[in-house]
Design a protein around this motif. Sequence first.
Motif, mmCIF file in Angstrom:
data_model
loop_
_atom_site.group_PDB
_atom_site.id
_atom_site.type_symbol
_atom_site.label_atom_id
_atom_site.label_comp_id
_atom_site.label_asym_id
_atom_site.label_seq_id
_atom_site.Cartn_x
_atom_site.Cartn_y
_atom_site.Cartn_z
ATOM 1 N N PHE A 159 0.975 5.308 0.989
ATOM 2 C CA PHE A 159 0.464 6.418 1.773
ATOM 3 C C PHE A 159 1.295 7.651 1.463
ATOM 4 C CE2 PHE A 159 -1.104 2.724 3.849
ATOM 5 C CZ PHE A 159 -2.256 3.089 4.550
ATOM 6 N N TYR A 192 -8.139 2.363 -4.385
ATOM 7 C CA TYR A 192 -7.594 3.689 -4.632
ATOM 8 C C TYR A 192 -8.386 4.716 -3.848
ATOM 9 C CZ TYR A 192 -5.141 1.647 -8.620
ATOM 10 O OH TYR A 192 -4.330 0.875 -9.425
ATOM 11 N N ALA A 193 -7.683 5.681 -3.319
ATOM 12 C CA ALA A 193 -8.362 6.792 -2.683
ATOM 13 C C ALA A 193 -9.155 7.575 -3.719
ATOM 14 C CB ALA A 193 -7.353 7.715 -1.997
ATOM 15 N N GLY A 203 0.816 -1.200 0.000
ATOM 16 C CA GLY A 203 0.000 0.000 0.000
ATOM 17 C C GLY A 203 0.850 1.250 0.000
ATOM 18 N N GLU A 249 -2.261 10.236 4.632
ATOM 19 C CA GLU A 249 -3.372 9.959 3.741
ATOM 20 C C GLU A 249 -3.107 8.690 2.946
ATOM 21 O OE1 GLU A 249 -5.857 12.345 0.239
ATOM 22 O OE2 GLU A 249 -3.745 12.808 0.616
ATOM 23 N N PHE A 250 -4.099 7.843 2.892
ATOM 24 C CA PHE A 250 -4.008 6.651 2.059
ATOM 25 C C PHE A 250 -4.080 7.038 0.589
ATOM 26 C CE2 PHE A 250 -6.420 3.489 -0.386
ATOM 27 C CZ PHE A 250 -5.520 2.433 -0.349
ATOM 28 N N GLY A 259 -5.890 -2.751 2.895
ATOM 29 C CA GLY A 259 -6.507 -1.613 2.241
ATOM 30 C C GLY A 259 -5.941 -0.306 2.750
ATOM 31 N N SER A 260 -6.818 0.569 3.215
ATOM 32 C CA SER A 260 -6.419 1.868 3.724
ATOM 33 C C SER A 260 -6.137 1.877 5.218
ATOM 34 C CB SER A 260 -7.512 2.897 3.414
ATOM 35 O OG SER A 260 -8.737 2.544 4.048
ATOM 36 N N TYR A 261 -6.137 0.733 5.824
ATOM 37 C CA TYR A 261 -5.944 0.605 7.264
ATOM 38 C C TYR A 261 -4.457 0.627 7.579
ATOM 39 C CZ TYR A 261 -6.537 -1.244 12.007
ATOM 40 O OH TYR A 261 -6.527 -1.435 13.365
ATOM 41 N N TYR A 262 -3.979 1.781 7.988
ATOM 42 C CA TYR A 262 -2.553 1.976 8.207
ATOM 43 C C TYR A 262 -1.940 0.982 9.196
ATOM 44 C CZ TYR A 262 1.775 4.213 9.719
ATOM 45 O OH TYR A 262 3.083 4.468 10.056
#
Length: 123
Positions: free
Chosen positions: A37, A60-61, A35, A46-47, A104-107
């Motif tokens: 960021f 995708y963001a 991923g 920000e993702f 995914g977008s989960y840091y």
Amino acid sequence: QVHVIESGGGLVQAGGSLRLSCTASGRTSDIYAMGWFRQAPGKEREFVAASSWSGTPFLYADSVTGRFNISRDNEKNTMYLQMHTMKPEDTALYYCGTTGRWSGSYYPGYDSWGQGTQVTVSS
């Protein structure tokens, strides 16, 4: 242990393109996905985008959908973030991480991180 190195950052004009690379080494067999960021000065992290090694799932963001694309070179353990139609708002330190499961977008789901590569978009 997984080691990650980003490269490809630099200065680009608004509307231009840039390709970032994220290369993993070490125990790459543990990697399910990578991923991207980004973080600009004074802004929150920000993702950007993420993809499994197989290409699905991917995410995708909203801010980059239609402009950024992830591609892969599995033999080289490298994922690329191809950025098109770049905007000054894309200026940030970009870094990638690896995860052994879909995050995914989960840091916090990412395990190993590179040092980042700076992207600057001029207007």
